[in-house]
Design a protein around this motif. Structure first.
Motif, PDB file in Angstrom:
ATOM      1  N   PRO A 197       0.850  -1.196   0.000  1.00 31.35           N
ATOM      2  CA  PRO A 197       0.000   0.000   0.000  1.00 31.35           C
ATOM      3  C   PRO A 197       0.886   1.247   0.000  1.00 31.35           C
ATOM      4  N   ALA A 198       0.508   2.246  -0.776  1.00 31.10           N
ATOM      5  CA  ALA A 198       1.341   3.448  -0.884  1.00 31.10           C
ATOM      6  C   ALA A 198       0.485   4.701  -0.788  1.00 31.10           C
ATOM      7  N   TYR A 199       0.826   5.559   0.155  1.00 35.00           N
ATOM      8  CA  TYR A 199       0.160   6.858   0.291  1.00 35.00           C
ATOM      9  C   TYR A 199       1.235   7.932   0.403  1.00 35.00           C
ATOM     10  N   ASN A 200       1.338   8.767  -0.619  1.00 35.99           N
ATOM     11  CA  ASN A 200       2.351   9.826  -0.667  1.00 35.99           C
ATOM     12  C   ASN A 200       3.758   9.258  -0.453  1.00 35.99           C
ATOM     13  N   GLU A 201       4.086   8.245  -1.247  1.00 39.93           N
ATOM     14  CA  GLU A 201       5.391   7.576  -1.120  1.00 39.93           C
ATOM     15  C   GLU A 201       6.170   7.653  -2.436  1.00 39.93           C
ATOM     16  N   GLU A 202       6.114   8.781  -3.124  1.00 37.66           N
ATOM     17  CA  GLU A 202       6.757   8.889  -4.430  1.00 37.66           C
ATOM     18  C   GLU A 202       8.259   8.601  -4.382  1.00 37.66           C
ATOM     19  N   LYS A 203       8.906   8.928  -3.271  1.00 37.08           N
ATOM     20  CA  LYS A 203      10.350   8.729  -3.163  1.00 37.08           C
ATOM     21  C   LYS A 203      10.731   7.274  -2.915  1.00 37.08           C
ATOM     22  N   MET A 204       9.746   6.447  -2.534  1.00 37.62           N
ATOM     23  CA  MET A 204      10.065   5.080  -2.146  1.00 37.62           C
ATOM     24  C   MET A 204       9.640   4.027  -3.161  1.00 37.62           C
ATOM     25  N   ILE A 205       8.843   4.386  -4.149  1.00 40.10           N
ATOM     26  CA  ILE A 205       8.303   3.389  -5.082  1.00 40.10           C
ATOM     27  C   ILE A 205       9.410   2.627  -5.791  1.00 40.10           C
ATOM     28  N   LYS A 206      10.279   3.355  -6.492  1.00 45.37           N
ATOM     29  CA  LYS A 206      11.323   2.679  -7.264  1.00 45.37           C
ATOM     30  C   LYS A 206      12.349   2.020  -6.361  1.00 45.37           C
ATOM     31  N   LYS A 207      12.672   2.653  -5.236  1.00 42.80           N
ATOM     32  CA  LYS A 207      13.610   2.045  -4.294  1.00 42.80           C
ATOM     33  C   LYS A 207      13.077   0.714  -3.787  1.00 42.80           C
ATOM     34  N   ALA A 208      11.777   0.699  -3.434  1.00 45.47           N
ATOM     35  CA  ALA A 208      11.173  -0.532  -2.930  1.00 45.47           C
ATOM     36  C   ALA A 208      11.153  -1.607  -4.013  1.00 45.47           C
ATOM     37  N   ALA A 209      10.786  -1.215  -5.238  1.00 43.23           N
ATOM     38  CA  ALA A 209      10.715  -2.182  -6.338  1.00 43.23           C
ATOM     39  C   ALA A 209      12.080  -2.797  -6.626  1.00 43.23           C
ATOM     40  N   VAL A 210      13.109  -1.956  -6.659  1.00 43.55           N
ATOM     41  CA  VAL A 210      14.457  -2.450  -6.950  1.00 43.55           C
ATOM     42  C   VAL A 210      14.967  -3.345  -5.827  1.00 43.55           C
ATOM     43  N   ARG A 211      14.779  -2.904  -4.600  1.00 46.26           N
ATOM     44  CA  ARG A 211      15.297  -3.668  -3.445  1.00 46.26           C
ATOM     45  C   ARG A 211      14.615  -5.029  -3.334  1.00 46.26           C
ATOM     46  N   ILE A 212      13.309  -5.038  -3.413  1.00 44.84           N
ATOM     47  CA  ILE A 212      12.572  -6.304  -3.308  1.00 44.84           C
ATOM     48  C   ILE A 212      12.919  -7.213  -4.482  1.00 44.84           C
ATOM     49  N   GLY A 213      12.995  -6.635  -5.675  1.00 39.36           N
ATOM     50  CA  GLY A 213      13.334  -7.417  -6.858  1.00 39.36           C
ATOM     51  C   GLY A 213      14.698  -8.072  -6.754  1.00 39.36           C
ATOM     52  N   GLU A 214      15.687  -7.314  -6.282  1.00 35.48           N
ATOM     53  CA  GLU A 214      17.041  -7.860  -6.143  1.00 35.48           C
ATOM     54  C   GLU A 214      17.064  -9.029  -5.169  1.00 35.48           C
ATOM     55  N   ILE A 215      16.368  -8.875  -4.048  1.00 30.75           N
ATOM     56  CA  ILE A 215      16.376  -9.923  -3.017  1.00 30.75           C
ATOM     57  C   ILE A 215      15.668 -11.186  -3.504  1.00 30.75           C
ATOM     58  N   LEU A 216      14.511 -11.040  -4.140  1.00 31.88           N
ATOM     59  CA  LEU A 216      13.752 -12.209  -4.599  1.00 31.88           C
ATOM     60  C   LEU A 216      14.407 -12.866  -5.805  1.00 31.88           C
ATOM     61  N   ASP A 217      14.985 -12.066  -6.687  1.00 31.37           N
ATOM     62  CA  ASP A 217      15.733 -12.644  -7.813  1.00 31.37           C
ATOM     63  C   ASP A 217      16.932 -13.432  -7.297  1.00 31.37           C
ATOM     64  N   GLY A 218      17.626 -12.865  -6.303  1.00 28.95           N
ATOM     65  CA  GLY A 218      18.792 -13.541  -5.739  1.00 28.95           C
ATOM     66  C   GLY A 218      18.439 -14.852  -5.063  1.00 28.95           C
ATOM     67  N   ALA A 219      17.220 -14.942  -4.526  1.00 30.12           N
ATOM     68  CA  ALA A 219      16.768 -16.170  -3.857  1.00 30.12           C
ATOM     69  C   ALA A 219      16.041 -17.104  -4.822  1.00 30.12           C
ATOM     70  N   ASP A 220      15.980 -16.714  -6.097  1.00 26.62           N
ATOM     71  CA  ASP A 220      15.313 -17.524  -7.128  1.00 26.62           C
ATOM     72  C   ASP A 220      13.844 -17.786  -6.790  1.00 26.62           C
ATOM     73  N   ILE A 221      13.151 -16.719  -6.377  1.00 28.92           N
ATOM     74  CA  ILE A 221      11.730 -16.804  -6.040  1.00 28.92           C
ATOM     75  C   ILE A 221      10.924 -16.063  -7.104  1.00 28.92           C
ATOM     76  N   PRO A 222      10.017 -16.738  -7.789  1.00 30.42           N
ATOM     77  CA  PRO A 222       9.163 -16.040  -8.761  1.00 30.42           C
ATOM     78  C   PRO A 222       8.220 -15.087  -8.034  1.00 30.42           C
ATOM     79  N   TYR A 223       8.040 -13.897  -8.574  1.00 32.57           N
ATOM     80  CA  TYR A 223       7.298 -12.888  -7.823  1.00 32.57           C
ATOM     81  C   TYR A 223       6.623 -11.868  -8.720  1.00 32.57           C
ATOM     82  N   GLU A 224       5.708 -11.137  -8.112  1.00 35.87           N
ATOM     83  CA  GLU A 224       5.166  -9.900  -8.666  1.00 35.87           C
ATOM     84  C   GLU A 224       5.051  -8.911  -7.514  1.00 35.87           C
TER      85      GLU A 224
END
Length: 307
Positions: free
Chosen positions: A7-34
């Motif tokens: 959930p995001a409310y007035n979080e413009e500064k965190m959207i891409k950071k969150a997407a990149v960070r979560i993506g890196e961690i799940l890709d590194g653990a070989d977990i399929p995700y959205e």
């Protein structure tokens, strides 16, 4: 596949950071995700950031509310628009550590259906905020009869648990308590609350108080029982004073206590007004439920189509 709901409310500064960070961690653990971002009527550029992130990464799904409906609605909207066999809910500000998602997912693979994230530490908070949060959790724990002293919205749920929660017709929901109420095979994982790197917390002391009242009423009838208890206490006080007055009357002493009469009137009147307020609040919630309006309205959805 794991669906991560933010959930995001007035979080413009965190959207891409969150997407990149979560993506890196799940890709590194070989977990399929959205990653499902739910824009809860933000007034800044949050939705624009979600759109740009979705264009760059096909793992990202964006859901946009027509207006602000609140975090509870945003979490349920994320669950409803998630495609994964399991769904994790976490804060967009990354105060819930994404690394814990891997541990949660492995536990899900072992057969657990509800993995609760519980706070080992709460990070740096002001004394007032910590006291407010402590009071809130004590109240809600007693009201809901579930230990929520270290509870959070950081959870991973199996699709069975998700479907069970989405099937509930109630509009006034409390995600933290409902995820425990549904049962299923449950385990908990401890985590340390991280510090924000961008922006400010959207939770003030007043918003915590409102959140506490709404969720206690949504999940418990304890306030209504408090009305009964107050009535019994006033009745016992009246019986004691009545006996005292009769004893004085039959012993020939003059009736005294004008000040006491005024105080009793004020006390009883206050209890009556507070009781009417509590009853009125429950009636208002019943009125909202009877109207059966949707929890939220979605104005736009982007990303992969929901299966």
């Amino acid at each position: 596949m794991l669906s991560v709901i933010l959930p995001a409310y007035n979080e413009e500064k965190m959207i891409k950071k969150a997407a990149v960070r979560i993506g890196e961690i799940l890709d590194g653990a070989d977990i399929p995700y959205e990653i499902v971002f739910v824009n809860d009527g933000s007034k800044d550029g949050t939705w624009k950031e979600i759109e740009e992130a979705a264009e760059q990464d096909d793992h990202i799904v964006g859901v946009r509310f027509s207006r602000n409906f609140g975090k509870e609605a945003a979490m349920f909207a994320g669950l409803a628009n998630a495609s994964g066999e399991c769904c994790a809910v976490m804060d967009c500000d990354l105060q819930h550590p994404p690394e814990t998602l891997v541990e949660m997912y492995r536990l899900w693979q072992q057969g657990y259906e509800v993995i609760e994230g519980v706070k080992r530490t709460r990070g740096q908070e002001s004394a007032l905020h910590r006291a407010s949060a402590g009071m809130f959790y004590r109240l809600i724990s007693k009201a809901a009869k579930i230990d929520m002293s270290r509870a959070s919205d950081f959870k991973l749920l199996d699709r069975k648990a998700v479907d069970a929660m989405l099937s509930m017709p109630e509009r006034n929901t409390f995600f933290r308590a409902l995820s425990s109420w549904v049962g299923f095979k449950t385990v908990s994982v401890e985590f340390d609350v991280q510090e924000r790197t961008e922006g400010e917390s959207k939770w003030s002391t007043w918003s915590l108080i409102k959140y506490a009242v709404q969720n206690i009423v949504a999940f418990s009838t304890v306030p209504m029982q408090c009305v009964t208890v107050a009535g019994v206490l006033v009745f016992l006080m009246a019986v004691i004073l009545g006996i005292q007055s009769l004893v004085k009357y039959f012993s020939g002493h003059a009736m005294e206590g004008f000040t006491m009469v005024i105080l009793l009137i004020l006390i009883i009147g206050s209890i009556i007004m507070i009781s009417l307020g509590i009853i009125g609040y429950y009636i208002a919630k019943i009125y909202e439920e009877v109207k059966a309006r949707p929890r939220y309205l979605i104005s736009k959805r982007i990303g992969t189509e929901k299966k």
